[in-house]
Design a protein around this motif. Sequence first.
Motif, PDB file in Angstrom:
ATOM      1  N   ILE A 319       0.853  -1.194   0.000  1.00 21.22           N
ATOM      2  CA  ILE A 319       0.000   0.000   0.000  1.00 21.22           C
ATOM      3  C   ILE A 319       0.882   1.235   0.000  1.00 21.22           C
ATOM      4  N   GLY A 320       1.978   1.189   0.759  1.00 24.32           N
ATOM      5  CA  GLY A 320       2.926   2.296   0.787  1.00 24.32           C
ATOM      6  C   GLY A 320       4.208   1.879   1.472  1.00 24.32           C
ATOM      7  N   ASP A 321       5.312   2.583   1.166  1.00 27.05           N
ATOM      8  CA  ASP A 321       6.614   2.145   1.684  1.00 27.05           C
ATOM      9  C   ASP A 321       7.225   3.106   2.695  1.00 27.05           C
ATOM     10  N   ASP A 322       6.548   4.233   3.011  1.00 24.42           N
ATOM     11  CA  ASP A 322       7.245   5.225   3.839  1.00 24.42           C
ATOM     12  C   ASP A 322       6.370   5.964   4.845  1.00 24.42           C
ATOM     13  N   ILE A 323       5.142   6.297   4.455  1.00 28.48           N
ATOM     14  CA  ILE A 323       4.306   7.141   5.316  1.00 28.48           C
ATOM     15  C   ILE A 323       2.895   6.570   5.371  1.00 28.48           C
ATOM     16  N   ALA A 324       2.342   6.547   6.581  1.00 33.13           N
ATOM     17  CA  ALA A 324       0.974   6.060   6.781  1.00 33.13           C
ATOM     18  C   ALA A 324       0.163   7.112   7.519  1.00 33.13           C
ATOM     19  N   TRP A 325      -1.010   7.413   6.976  1.00 38.54           N
ATOM     20  CA  TRP A 325      -1.991   8.225   7.695  1.00 38.54           C
ATOM     21  C   TRP A 325      -3.112   7.285   8.113  1.00 38.54           C
ATOM     22  N   MET A 326      -3.384   7.228   9.425  1.00 36.65           N
ATOM     23  CA  MET A 326      -4.336   6.238   9.949  1.00 36.65           C
ATOM     24  C   MET A 326      -5.400   6.913  10.807  1.00 36.65           C
ATOM     25  N   ARG A 327      -6.640   6.603  10.504  1.00 34.41           N
ATOM     26  CA  ARG A 327      -7.778   7.173  11.231  1.00 34.41           C
ATOM     27  C   ARG A 327      -8.679   6.056  11.752  1.00 34.41           C
ATOM     28  N   PHE A 328      -9.341   6.332  12.868  1.00 32.67           N
ATOM     29  CA  PHE A 328     -10.319   5.400  13.419  1.00 32.67           C
ATOM     30  C   PHE A 328     -11.687   5.701  12.847  1.00 32.67           C
ATOM     31  N   GLU A 329     -12.349   4.650  12.357  1.00 37.39           N
ATOM     32  CA  GLU A 329     -13.711   4.765  11.859  1.00 37.39           C
ATOM     33  C   GLU A 329     -14.682   4.901  13.051  1.00 37.39           C
ATOM     34  N   GLU A 330     -15.931   5.197  12.757  1.00 40.90           N
ATOM     35  CA  GLU A 330     -16.934   5.314  13.821  1.00 40.90           C
ATOM     36  C   GLU A 330     -17.088   4.015  14.596  1.00 40.90           C
ATOM     37  N   ASN A 331     -16.858   2.884  13.903  1.00 39.88           N
ATOM     38  CA  ASN A 331     -16.968   1.586  14.584  1.00 39.88           C
ATOM     39  C   ASN A 331     -15.695   1.224  15.356  1.00 39.88           C
ATOM     40  N   GLY A 332     -14.713   2.133  15.365  1.00 41.65           N
ATOM     41  CA  GLY A 332     -13.483   1.914  16.120  1.00 41.65           C
ATOM     42  C   GLY A 332     -12.345   1.304  15.342  1.00 41.65           C
ATOM     43  N   GLU A 333     -12.601   0.877  14.094  1.00 46.96           N
ATOM     44  CA  GLU A 333     -11.560   0.224  13.298  1.00 46.96           C
ATOM     45  C   GLU A 333     -10.536   1.253  12.821  1.00 46.96           C
ATOM     46  N   LEU A 334      -9.257   0.887  12.895  1.00 54.98           N
ATOM     47  CA  LEU A 334      -8.184   1.756  12.418  1.00 54.98           C
ATOM     48  C   LEU A 334      -7.922   1.470  10.942  1.00 54.98           C
ATOM     49  N   ARG A 335      -8.035   2.506  10.119  1.00 54.66           N
ATOM     50  CA  ARG A 335      -7.814   2.350   8.678  1.00 54.66           C
ATOM     51  C   ARG A 335      -6.714   3.302   8.231  1.00 54.66           C
ATOM     52  N   GLY A 336      -5.891   2.837   7.286  1.00 58.43           N
ATOM     53  CA  GLY A 336      -4.747   3.632   6.864  1.00 58.43           C
ATOM     54  C   GLY A 336      -4.687   3.838   5.369  1.00 58.43           C
ATOM     55  N   ILE A 337      -4.093   4.964   4.974  1.00 57.50           N
ATOM     56  CA  ILE A 337      -3.785   5.225   3.567  1.00 57.50           C
ATOM     57  C   ILE A 337      -2.305   5.571   3.447  1.00 57.50           C
ATOM     58  N   ASN A 338      -1.789   5.394   2.260  1.00 58.69           N
ATOM     59  CA  ASN A 338      -0.478   5.910   1.890  1.00 58.69           C
ATOM     60  C   ASN A 338      -0.718   7.251   1.217  1.00 58.69           C
ATOM     61  N   PRO A 339      -0.302   8.362   1.845  1.00 60.24           N
ATOM     62  CA  PRO A 339      -0.583   9.665   1.236  1.00 60.24           C
ATOM     63  C   PRO A 339       0.264   9.959   0.008  1.00 60.24           C
ATOM     64  N   GLU A 340       1.302   9.148  -0.241  1.00 62.71           N
ATOM     65  CA  GLU A 340       2.190   9.405  -1.366  1.00 62.71           C
ATOM     66  C   GLU A 340       1.733   8.648  -2.618  1.00 62.71           C
ATOM     67  N   ALA A 341       2.340   9.021  -3.748  1.00 61.02           N
ATOM     68  CA  ALA A 341       2.008   8.361  -5.017  1.00 61.02           C
ATOM     69  C   ALA A 341       3.230   7.714  -5.646  1.00 61.02           C
ATOM     70  N   GLY A 342       4.373   7.786  -4.971  1.00 57.40           N
ATOM     71  CA  GLY A 342       5.600   7.217  -5.521  1.00 57.40           C
ATOM     72  C   GLY A 342       6.506   6.691  -4.429  1.00 57.40           C
ATOM     73  N   PHE A 343       7.618   6.114  -4.847  1.00 58.84           N
ATOM     74  CA  PHE A 343       8.660   5.650  -3.928  1.00 58.84           C
ATOM     75  C   PHE A 343       9.893   6.527  -4.127  1.00 58.84           C
ATOM     76  N   PHE A 344      10.473   6.980  -3.021  1.00 57.18           N
ATOM     77  CA  PHE A 344      11.712   7.755  -3.060  1.00 57.18           C
ATOM     78  C   PHE A 344      12.716   6.976  -2.221  1.00 57.18           C
ATOM     79  N   GLY A 345      13.301   5.932  -2.828  1.00 61.20           N
ATOM     80  CA  GLY A 345      14.062   4.948  -2.060  1.00 61.20           C
ATOM     81  C   GLY A 345      15.564   5.118  -2.173  1.00 61.20           C
ATOM     82  N   VAL A 346      16.269   4.597  -1.175  1.00 61.43           N
ATOM     83  CA  VAL A 346      17.730   4.575  -1.197  1.00 61.43           C
ATOM     84  C   VAL A 346      18.179   3.522  -2.212  1.00 61.43           C
ATOM     85  N   ALA A 347      19.036   3.919  -3.154  1.00 65.11           N
ATOM     86  CA  ALA A 347      19.452   3.007  -4.220  1.00 65.11           C
ATOM     87  C   ALA A 347      20.489   1.974  -3.775  1.00 65.11           C
ATOM     88  N   PRO A 348      21.620   2.381  -3.166  1.00 69.02           N
ATOM     89  CA  PRO A 348      22.635   1.380  -2.812  1.00 69.02           C
ATOM     90  C   PRO A 348      22.064   0.257  -1.947  1.00 69.02           C
TER      91      PRO A 348
END
Length: 632
Positions: A319-348
């Motif tokens: 879903i994502g490799d670096d940042i997670a935004w997580m919110r609790f639904e009304e039923n108490g469940e924790l749901r997350g999104i990856n706010p980014e659209a790409g990977f900015f990774g270390v090459a070596p």
Amino acid sequence: MDEEVQFVEHREVFIEHYGEVPIVKGSFNDMPKNVQAWVASKIDLCKPRGVYICDGSQEEAETIIHKLEERGTLHKLKAYENNYICKTDPKDVARVEGLTYIVSHNKHDSVPHVRPNTKGILAQWMSYAEAEKLNMDRWPGCMAGRMMYVIPFSMGPVGSPLSKIGVQVTDSNYVLLCMRIMTRVTPKVWDVLKKGKGDFVKCLHSMGSPRPNQRKVINHWPCNPDKVLILHYPEERKVTSFGSGYGGNSLLGKKCFALRIAGVIARDEGWLAEHMLIMSVTNPKGQEKFIAAAFPSACGKTNMALLTPTIPGYKVQCIGDDIAWMRFEENGELRGINPEAGFFGVAPGTNEKTNPIAVQTFQSNSIFTNVAETEDGHFFWEGMEDKISDDTEVVTWLGGKWKKGNPEKAAHPNSRFCTPAGQCPIMHPMWEDPKGVPISAIIFGGRRPEGVPLVLEAFDWKHGVMLGAQLKSETTAAAEFKGKKIMHDPMAMRPFIGYNFGKYLDHWLEVEKPPHKVPKIFHVNWFRVDSTGKFLWPGFGDNIRVLDWIMRRVDGEDIAVESPIGLLPKKGSINLDGLGEINWDELFSIPKDYWLADIKETMKFLDDQTGEDLPQVVRDELQKQADRINAM
């Protein structure tokens, strides 16, 4: 600096007022009125030669790429489709944490009450007065002779209730190309702002190199390393970054917005903005769980998010490799999104053995910064030696000649790939779902060569928050630190905290309250070594074996045993088939003297760094753990 000019009603009036600053692309009137006012104030301040309002289109990208190729900033890697290499000024190669500040009216809104004679490392504070003084020495006229790019972007799927909007103003078209990969750059952002409350995070960036250049430009990379300054204004939802064009300093949607500013928004709105990957693991029975994991930079986060299981029947999706935004639904469940659209990774270190999925992902439409290039137009960095012959000639990131056996590095240790996440062959079908995905487990981990077991489970949420607060790891090339030493990196957020860390821990403890259903918390350490320095655990794709154990624990399976530091796997409860000899006892040993010293050092660190702001709950958890270790 921040007083917005009076709103300009019509484009004609705008041009009459700023006749010498033409809009070369886009329509000023398409932007919401509050964005118009803010952008106009930055035109007034920075004095660009023109304004380019971006739309994120492929046509726009091709135009900018062609311009940068002509200039020499980008160089096409001829072995691939639309892959480009970029080399920075050697003085602009990493995040500059020492020049990154949080600006607020009250100092202790931003930083904890550190003990006397202690240098605080959990964010740096600057007063408004000092910030204004330093800004006025930098920003006026800083874009003279350069184009100003206005970049509308969404962190998270456009229009999702979990997403947030930003507008970045920059004089770097390299930044535009990378922001287009890393965020969702689109005019649809204007519609979202007009339909909603109009709130957006203001992101102002300049390389600090007005024309004519006052400093010699190296590698076609203008920058101003002597005046780098990155300021965050959480109360105003604003970031300013001056002097550096390097990724984390200039792609302001990334750490600056998505962690430091979003962390404050999350506190105010009751959610979590964290330095975490999100992955899904499906076992041979078809049972799927979503896991969030926090590791300090360059500790294998991308490798884990894009893991290729070594045992049959398991499927990993990202879903994502670096940042997670997580919110609790009304039923108490924790749901997350990856706010980014790409990977900015270390090459070596990234190669077909350590991370074949990443390698597949950046075969096209990617930008590589400070990597090396082979004579036949392939990218190259340390860890890819088996891909070239002994006589293959390589051009290093500094432009020199290199062959196998040369003791110098061909690529910079912090060289990067910037690639669209949508190209990844294992992206989860729900990775852009506006509702996010349900989080079943949270993992903390770091590089700990000594003493720390392969995996342990927190006794409960409070103990888990303490485990995150005491996170430590060997330093990495992602920041300006040199050499290898164990450093504290609480919650893997040490460089990215946007407000008082004690209050941040309070917020984590607060979210456990009903009706919230908090996930189980775990700690992993892939990097423990034996007395000869050899890794005790193979890591990489074999980490699926540990994730399987975690999934079974989430389901309540009786495969754990209590220890003084948490719940450890029962002997034999992790699948070791095919691994050869694994020293289980050493891998899970808890050396008493090591842990007594470690917990004592941790207590001192948190006491020194957070003082009276350290939540009593965390203090109690530390003491209980110390008591359990003493009783071993």
